[in-house]
Every structure is written in structure tokens, then in C-alpha cells.
Design a protein around this motif. Structure first.
Motif, PDB file in Angstrom:
ATOM      1  N   PHE A   1     -29.020 -63.096  87.508  1.00 49.70           N
ATOM      2  CA  PHE A   1     -28.775 -62.282  86.310  1.00 49.70           C
ATOM      3  C   PHE A   1     -29.148 -63.078  85.067  1.00 49.70           C
ATOM      4  O   PHE A   1     -29.757 -62.552  84.128  1.00 49.70           O
ATOM      5  N   PHE A   2     -28.797 -64.381  85.056  1.00 46.88           N
ATOM      6  CA  PHE A   2     -29.153 -65.186  83.886  1.00 46.88           C
ATOM      7  C   PHE A   2     -30.654 -65.289  83.717  1.00 46.88           C
ATOM      8  O   PHE A   2     -31.168 -65.217  82.592  1.00 46.88           O
ATOM      9  N   ARG A   3     -31.395 -65.453  84.801  1.00 50.15           N
ATOM     10  CA  ARG A   3     -32.857 -65.535  84.687  1.00 50.15           C
ATOM     11  C   ARG A   3     -33.419 -64.251  84.076  1.00 50.15           C
ATOM     12  O   ARG A   3     -34.293 -64.305  83.204  1.00 50.15           O
ATOM     13  N   TYR A   4     -32.894 -63.119  84.540  1.00 50.81           N
ATOM     14  CA  TYR A   4     -33.328 -61.834  83.981  1.00 50.81           C
ATOM     15  C   TYR A   4     -32.940 -61.729  82.497  1.00 50.81           C
ATOM     16  O   TYR A   4     -33.758 -61.375  81.653  1.00 50.81           O
ATOM     17  N   ALA A   5     -31.671 -62.055  82.180  1.00 54.97           N
ATOM     18  CA  ALA A   5     -31.189 -61.948  80.802  1.00 54.97           C
ATOM     19  C   ALA A   5     -31.944 -62.892  79.874  1.00 54.97           C
ATOM     20  O   ALA A   5     -32.297 -62.525  78.742  1.00 54.97           O
ATOM     21  N   ASN A   6     -32.207 -64.097  80.355  1.00 57.17           N
ATOM     22  CA  ASN A   6     -32.899 -65.083  79.538  1.00 57.17           C
ATOM     23  C   ASN A   6     -34.300 -64.593  79.168  1.00 57.17           C
ATOM     24  O   ASN A   6     -34.736 -64.705  78.005  1.00 57.17           O
ATOM     25  N   GLU A   7     -35.002 -64.007  80.119  1.00 55.39           N
ATOM     26  CA  GLU A   7     -36.338 -63.490  79.848  1.00 55.39           C
ATOM     27  C   GLU A   7     -36.283 -62.269  78.926  1.00 55.39           C
ATOM     28  O   GLU A   7     -37.053 -62.171  77.959  1.00 55.39           O
ATOM     29  N   SER A   8     -35.356 -61.353  79.200  1.00 54.68           N
ATOM     30  CA  SER A   8     -35.248 -60.130  78.403  1.00 54.68           C
ATOM     31  C   SER A   8     -34.812 -60.428  76.973  1.00 54.68           C
ATOM     32  O   SER A   8     -35.331 -59.843  76.013  1.00 54.68           O
ATOM     33  N   LEU A   9     -33.854 -61.337  76.822  1.00 52.33           N
ATOM     34  CA  LEU A   9     -33.355 -61.653  75.496  1.00 52.33           C
ATOM     35  C   LEU A   9     -34.349 -62.476  74.690  1.00 52.33           C
ATOM     36  O   LEU A   9     -34.357 -62.416  73.453  1.00 52.33           O
ATOM     37  N   THR A  10     -35.181 -63.243  75.364  1.00 52.83           N
ATOM     38  CA  THR A  10     -36.262 -63.935  74.654  1.00 52.83           C
ATOM     39  C   THR A  10     -37.191 -62.913  74.009  1.00 52.83           C
ATOM     40  O   THR A  10     -37.566 -63.053  72.830  1.00 52.83           O
ATOM     41  N   GLU A  11     -37.530 -61.894  74.753  1.00 52.44           N
ATOM     42  CA  GLU A  11     -38.388 -60.828  74.209  1.00 52.44           C
ATOM     43  C   GLU A  11     -37.667 -60.044  73.118  1.00 52.44           C
ATOM     44  O   GLU A  11     -38.230 -59.776  72.051  1.00 52.44           O
ATOM     45  N   PHE A  12     -36.412 -59.672  73.373  1.00 53.93           N
ATOM     46  CA  PHE A  12     -35.654 -58.897  72.391  1.00 53.93           C
ATOM     47  C   PHE A  12     -35.376 -59.718  71.138  1.00 53.93           C
ATOM     48  O   PHE A  12     -35.443 -59.217  70.011  1.00 53.93           O
TER      49      PHE A  12
END
Length: 554
Positions: A23-34
Motif C-alpha cells: 500500500f505504501f508503494r502505491y501511495a508513494n507513487e500516487s502522492l508523488t504525482e498528486f
């Protein structure tokens, strides 16, 4: 402007420590974009919305018919789409396709924290949509869920229905028990008649959750029921939009319900209880928005001080400036840790079929009350300090600082003023003896930490709180009601202090920067005699908090 996520090591650490690895890997990538989008395009659109593109009421069509539509600019519409498509609301309740699992509030509030650094006004509709989703998902019957919930949870897959919660009436305000909007039962639905005086996201929502009084019900809050009211083609008109000091992105209106069709949600006698659960969710959102504004104000203050020269030196060379920046950095980090600690408990309590104990549920209500109050007040203080750091420029609308202050001011009012939150603390003390529960919980948390110079001020503060409350309990009722806010402030200081010390040992060993933050925080809050002058820790606390030059030109 920098990426609001990648330059914020604190929020990254919180997510890494509290999310499963995948979940952190997904969140880290998504939040970098956001974070990149929020700090650039969304931030630029926020400037336009605040200055030239505010929502406008289109009251009548060309033939004179009352259509009560709200116009918003195209950039705002794009921000709406981009934000909801991230799953900021939807993934709290449904599966994240890339993960094959449902999201949680922790991830959603991290998104809200980033969004609020650019557009806290729009985070209000997001908050209302989160509250609407919660109420439908938890309490609506299956037919209502099937028809409306997929749209409230839309992530680009179906048409979006933003939400709204209509509580306030002219004669009531915070006294919701004085509400008069009436619901008249029909064949399979109700018709609602009356006025809601401060209805945010009016004209933009697809559905509104409305408190109304079924004809013949008892007076006060116990006689209020909750209704799902679709907006379109439903005998709803807008009298006017409110001309607000700030958060101009969200249309707030006086709404008239003239036989609007509504559908009962849950037990008719529990409408107020349901809405109070949603209100607590909104109060957490309020705290998150406050943190976002605090972070942006600090970012702007530090960026300006690093860049600006006066009397032959950068502003950061001067001791008073160093002290201000250290104090802002310390308070921001400790308050962020504390709020996300609350959010972890919130995730546990708010899930369906929760295993949370009665004490945990009561503690959550307490934490929400004390931290909503503290963060909202701090957001105003941070904006004030950012303006002072800029000097005359800080008062000019070419810079972001005036808008931050205007937007921050509402956070002390929305979802309960300090007085209302203080009364919530008092109610919890009377109903759950929450002061005893709180003290015991804080003592247990302290026992997990190494004793010494960092824990001693907290032990003393807990002892002082116990004595303070004992004195208050001996007073008559009217006199006691002078003290709820003071109790809330003392509890918030202890809760945050323990969070600060816990961060020092979070990785199993003492960390130099976290120890410095804890020492300065304890000295600022409890006036300890420890050697914790802000100037001693400027390089360690501010220097390592890597923020590139970020003076806003907007």
C-alpha cells in the motif's frame, strides 16, 4: 513551486510507518504525482478561483424561470475531476484496482493534507462528499446504496455526485435541536419543506444529506431524522450565495426546500446521531486542512527568509527569524504526528463492525475535539507569522499569504467553534469520565517510553491536569462552564507532547533531530528549564527540513 509531497519527509515517514508495504508503494507513487499537480496546476487554478473565478449564482433562465444553478470556472471543474479521480473519497469505501484492496482514511487524509496546501476551499466539498459517502454506506438501505453510492464514490468510472450535509438553519445555528425543516411522509418517500441557512456545496452536489423533523416527532435533536435528497429537478432553490471572507472556491448558500423529495436514511429516531458521526469525520478533515495551511505557511515563510536580504544578510541569519522558523517547524511536525495518530484510531473506530472498545470510541471523540480546536487556531497563527516574515509583501495579494489567512480563519468556525468543542469535552467528562480515561491512557503511553528529561515535564503536566480538573469539579455548574476550553488546551498539550517524545524512539533508538524537536516543543509548551533554546537547534531542525526556495508568485 516544489512538489508538496516529495519535499515533505514527515508525511512520507508517517505513511511508511503505518501502511502495509504494498500500500505504501502505491501511495508513494500516487502522492508523488498528486503532490506535483497540487503544487502547480491546482495551485494556479486556486488563485484564479479566489480572485476572478468565484462561484456565481445563476438564479433565472432567459424566460424568467428560477433555475438556481451555480456557475464555476473551467479550471475549478478540472480540479474537481482530477481530485476525485485519485480516489480521495472513493477508495475509502471501495477497492483500489492496482492493489486489489480497499483503501483507508489514512491515505485519504494524506491526500487532503496535500490538497489543502493549495486549495483548502475545495477540500470542503471533498469533506462533504466523504461525509455523504459514510452516511449512505453505513446507514442507507440497499436500494439507496445501489442507486447513489457508486456515484458518490466515483473515480472517473461513472458520473460523479458530490455530496453535501445540510444542518444549519437560521434560528438554530449550532443549536441544531431548534431546527424546523419539516418532512412529510408520502408513498415511499418524504417531502421536505423549509430553509437551510448555511448550505455549503449547494448547486454543485448531486445528493445532500439533510436533517429534518418528521411531522409529529418530538422536539429537540431526538426528533430529527436523516434524509437523502437528490439535487436535480427536486423543488430546491437557492436564495443567495454567501459572500465569505475566504474559501471562495466552495459555494455556500441559503437553500429553500419547497416540497423536495427525500428518502429516509436509517432509523427515523437516530438522524442526529448519524449526522454527529459524519460531523466528527468532518472535524478530522478540518484538522487536516489546518495542517495543510500550516505547512504551506511555513513553506512560504522559510522560502522567503532564505531568499530575502535585509541589512546585508539573508533573513535566516537573524536570531529572531531563526527562532520563528524553529518554533513553526516544531509545532507543525508535532501537530502532524498527533493528528495522524488520531487518524489511525479513527480508521479503527469508523469501519463497519468495528472492534473498537467503548473507551476507544470515547477517546476518539475527545482527540477530535481537542485537536480540531488546536490545529484550527494554529493555522491562523502560522499565517500571521508567514505574513510577518514577508513584511509588507505578505499583505499583498500577489503572494499567497493573504489567501492562506482568509482561508484559515474559517477553520475555527466550521464544524464547531472552540466553545462548542469545549462543551463536547465537558459532555464526554460527564458521560464517560473521559478525563480519567485520558489520564490513564497517557500514563500507559508514557510507561512505554524511556524515563528521563523528556518524560518528566509530561508526568508533571498530567499531575497538574488531574488537580485542575478536581478543583473544577468542586465548583458550581455555571462556574465550571468557564473552563472547558482550558481543559481541552491542557489535554492537547499533553497528547502532543507524548507524540513528540514517542517520535524520538519510533525507530527503536533516539534520533537527534526528533529529540531536538521534542525538547523544543516541551520547552515551548511547558516552559521546562531544559537547555532547549530554538537558536541551538536551527541548523538541525530547519536546515534538515529540506525545502527548496519556494516563494510563491501567485
Amino acid at each position: 513551486m516544489n512538489n508538496f509531497y516529495t519535499t515533505d519527509k514527515k508525511i512520507q515517514a508517517i505513511l511508511k510507518d503505518n501502511l502495509p508495504a504494498d500500500f505504501f508503494r502505491y501511495a508513494n507513487e500516487s502522492l508523488t504525482e498528486f503532490g506535483e499537480r497540487v503544487s502547480t496546476a491546482i495551485d494556479e487554478r486556486a488563485v484564479h478561483t479566489d480572485r476572478e473565478g468565484q462561484p456565481k449564482l445563476v438564479k433565472y433562465d432567459k424566460m424568467g424561470n428560477d433555475i438556481s444553478r451555480v456557475w464555476v470556472n473551467e479550471g475549478y471543474k478540472q480540479t474537481v475531476k482530477e481530485t476525485y479521480d485519485t480516489g480521495i473519497v472513493g477508495y475509502v469505501h471501495k477497492e483500489i484496482p492496482e492493489l486489489g484492496r480497499q483503501g483507508n482514511y489514512l491515505y485519504s487524509f494524506a491526500q487532503g493534507y496535500l490538497l489543502s496546501q493549495a486549495e483548502p476551499g475545495f477540500y470542503c466539498p471533498v469533506t462533504l462528499t466523504m461525509a455523504t459517502a459514510y452516511l449512505i454506506d453505513h446507514y442507507a438501505d440497499q436500494a439507496l446504496k445501489d442507486k447513489f453510492l457508486p456515484h458518490v464514490l466515483a473515480t472517473g468510472d461513472v458520473e460523479l455526485f458530490e455530496g453535501a450535509t445540510f444542518l444549519t438553519e437560521r434560528q438554530g445555528g449550532s443549536d441544531v435541536g431548534a431546527n424546523e425543516v419539516e418532512a412529510i411522509e408520502q408513498d415511499g418517500y418524504y417531502t421536505l419543506q423549509g430553509e437551510k441557512y448555511f448550505a455549503s456545496n449547494a448547486g454543485m452536489c448531486g445528493v445532500a444529506m439533510v436533517l429534518a423533523r418528521v411531522k409529529g416527532s418530538q422536539p429537540g435533536t431526538k426528533g430529527l431524522s436523516l434524509f437523502l435528497v437528490p439535487w436535480e429537478d427536486n423543488n430546491i432553490t437557492i436564495r443567495r450565495l454567501k459572500d465569505k471572507l475566504g474559501v471562495r472556491a466552495v459555494p455556500s448558500a441559503e437553500v429553500e426546500l419547497d416540497g423536495a423529495k427525500g428518502y429516509l436514511v436509517g432509523d427515523a429516531e437516530k438522524g442526529f446521531k448519524y449526522m454527529m458521526e459524519a460531523l466528527n469525520l468532518s472535524r478530522v478533515c478540518n484538522a487536516v486542512a489546518s495542517l495543510g495551511i500550516m505547512r504551506r505557511a511555513y513553506t512560504e515563510a522559510k522560502g522567503y527568509a532564505m531568499d530575502r536580504e535585509a541589512f546585508g544578510n539573508k533573513l535566516t541569519a537573524y536570531p529572531m527569524v531563526q527562532e520563528t522558523l524553529v518554533q513553526l517547524a516544531v509545532k507543525l511536525e508535532v501537530e502532524t504526528s498527533s493528528t495522524f495518530k488520531l487518524i489511525n484510531l479513527f480508521d479503527k473506530v469508523m469501519q463497519k463492525n468495528s472492534s473498537a472498545t467503548t473507551n476507544e470510541q470515547a477517546l476518539l471523540r475527545l482527540y477530535i475535539a481537542i485537536l480540531k480546536k488546536e490545529t484550527a487556531e494554529q493555522s491562523i497563527d502560522f499565517c500571521h507569522e508567514a505574513i510577518e516574515m514577508h513584511g509588507g509583501n505578505g499583505y499583498i495579494e500577489d503572494f499567497v499569504t493573504p489567501r492562506l489567512l482568509r482561508d484559515a480563519q474559517v477553520l475555527t468556525v466550521w464544524e464547531g467553534t472552540a466553545n462548542i468543542l469545549g462543551l463536547e469535552v465537558m459532555r464526554l467528562m460527564e458521560k464517560f469520565q473521559i478525563h480519567d480515561v485520558f489520564v490513564q491512557e497517557m500514563k500507559e503511553q508514557l510507561e512505554t517510553l524511556p524515563s528521563g528529561e523528556l518524560t518528566e515535564p509530561l508526568i508533571t503536566a498530567i499531575y497538574d491536569l488531574e488537580n485542575f480538573i478536581k478543583k473544577i469539579q468542586q465548583m458550581d455548574e455555571q462556574t465550571r462552564l468557564m473552563y472547558p476550553k482550558k481543559i481541552a488546551e491542557k489535554m492537547a498539550a499533553i497528547f502532543e507532547g507524548i507524540s513528540a517524545v514517542a517520535d524520538v524512539y519510533g525507530s527503536g533508538e533516539s534520533q537527534a533531530r526528533e529529540r531536538a524537536i521534542a525538547k523544543v516543543f516541551l520547552n515551548m509548551t511547558f516552559e521546562t528549564t531544559e537547555d532547549a533554546l530554538p537558536l541551538d537547534y536551527f541548523d538541525l531542525i530547519v536546515g534538515e527540513d529540506v525545502i527548496e526556495k519556494s516563494v510563491s508568485n501567485s
